[in-house]
Enzyme design. Structure first.
Site, short mmCIF file in Angstrom:
data_model
loop_
_atom_site.label_atom_id
_atom_site.label_comp_id
_atom_site.label_asym_id
_atom_site.label_seq_id
_atom_site.Cartn_x
_atom_site.Cartn_y
_atom_site.Cartn_z
NE ARG A 160 19.31 -33.55 74.18
CZ ARG A 160 18.44 -34.11 73.33
NH1 ARG A 160 17.14 -33.94 73.50
NH2 ARG A 160 18.89 -34.85 72.34
CB SER A 202 24.28 -33.80 70.59
OG SER A 202 23.52 -34.57 69.72
CD GLU A 229 22.84 -32.67 74.51
OE1 GLU A 229 22.47 -32.40 73.36
OE2 GLU A 229 22.82 -33.80 74.98
#
Ligand code: EPU
Length: 347
Positions: A161, A230, A326
């Site tokens: 990520r 998420s 995130e």
């Protein structure tokens, strides 16, 4: 003339459905319009794709730049399909486009919300595949010298990520398109839980359908229940910390990384502090996947950030592990950090 609006509500431009307003929104659709924008680059500004990984925490936001470059084209060699795609295409539409043509390689990434241009920024990934495995080139417009640059995969500095576009190049330009390379000698990726029941000779379409079915069963549809997938990254810890945790929580899921570190499942940690399905006013934690924060009926972003602080605090208290967001947190001044420890220090 580039399209733009003033005092514009972003309610339909973020999947948390937060009603924040920007002073200006600009829609550059060509390189020349990006140059036009550089004549009076707003300050602060934020580059927005489809808003599926962004939380606006104030009533006002920076000015928004939402690039509009569209188009999907396929080139082919004896071994490979090359897909050139504009940043404003929808990611899932691109995956479906490839699957419909029997082109394999993206099926594990079906139904990930968001635009193509946002995909490399956080190196989207799911079910054992990440964008970095399939990408050969990112086209990027540099605001400083007003020219286009091509980045090959290595130059993108991809991680879990993570990429150069979130770090060194943050706020310095915009991604206008990508080139993906999808091998004709395609092999299914079936290692991830939920896919291992599929036969080794499954087709691209069968894997795609299975991924869509798993995601639909576990993850709330942002159109029905606003969310950003998420909310936190899965934390990565060192071996010593992992062994310490393992001694206390033997059934803890853990994924060894090539670096020797261990990735933990943030959803599991949140569930174990008892927050799965927890509701705080208008916002809450999804009852089927604890990594997903949902907005039941609120119009403001701050309550979602407050809930995220609570999650960070409780997980750190029980496990000594810090959960990094995130999702990108955007205040009226620009990008900001989500860290409950800083709130405590200041209050
Ligand atoms: N788990 C729990 N409780 C929960 C959620 C998960 O115990 O509430 C456990 C699961 O049982 C499993 C482990 O945690 O043992 C991992 O769960 P899952 O397979 O659902 O994946 P994840 O690590 O929670 C990541 C990505 C997702 C991606 C899935 C599938 C991150 C931050 N998230 O989630 O990506 O779809 O793997 O590959 O890496 C996203 O980024 O928005 C996203 C949805």
């Amino acid at each position: 003339m580039m399209k733009s609006y003033q005092n514009y509500s972003l309610k339909n431009h973020n999947t948390f459905a937060v009603d924040a307003s920007c002073p200006f929104i600009y829609y550059p659709s060509s390189e020349s319009e990006l140059r036009e924008l550089c004549q009076g680059l707003p300050s602060p500004f934020y580059v927005l794709g489809e808003g599926s990984n962004t939380l606006f925490v104030d009533d006002n936001t920076p000015s928004i730049i939402q690039p509009q470059m569209k188009g999907i084209s396929v080139r082919e060699t004896t071994t490979c399909f090359f897909i050139d795609v504009g940043c404003a295409e929808n990611w899932h539409h691109l995956v479906s486009f490839c699957v419909q043509r029997g082109i394999g390689g993206l099926e594990n990434l079906a139904l990930i919300p968001g635009s193509v241009g946002a995909a490399p920024v956080q190196n989207i990934g799911a079910y054992g595949v990440e964008l970095a495995d399939r990408l050969t080139k990112v086209r990027w417009f540099d605001f400083a010298n007003q020219t286009m640059h091509d980045f090959d995969r290595d130059q993108c500095q991809f991680g879990y990520r993570d990429s150069i576009f979130k770090n060194k190049l943050l706020g310095k330009g915009v991604i206008t398109g990508l080139t993906l390379s999808l091998a004709k000698n395609w092999h299914p990726t079936l290692g991830y839980s939920g896919l291992e029941s599929l036969a080794e000779n499954s087709s691209v379409a069968e894997i795609y359908q299975q991924v869509v079915a798993i995601r639909k069963a576990k993850l709330p549809d942002p159109k029905l229940l606003p969310n950003s997938g998420s909310f936190f990254k899965n934390p990565v810890v060192n071996m010593e910390q992992y062994q310490h945790l393992c001694a206390m929580f033997g059934d803890m899921p853990a994924y060894p990384q090539s670096t020797g570190q261990i990735k933990l499942a943030a959803g599991w940690l949140i569930e174990k502090v008892g927050l799965k399905g927890f509701r705080l006013g208008d916002v809450g934690i999804h009852s089927l996947q604890a990594l997903v924060l949902v907005n039941y009926s609120g119009t403001k972003g701050q309550p979602i950030a407050d809930l995220a602080y609570l999650v960070q605090k409780q997980v750190e208290k029980k496990f000594g592990v810090f959960l990094e967001a995130e999702v990108r947190i955007i205040s009226q001044f620009g990008m900001t950090e989500l860290d409950y420890r800083k709130i405590r220090e200041n209050s």
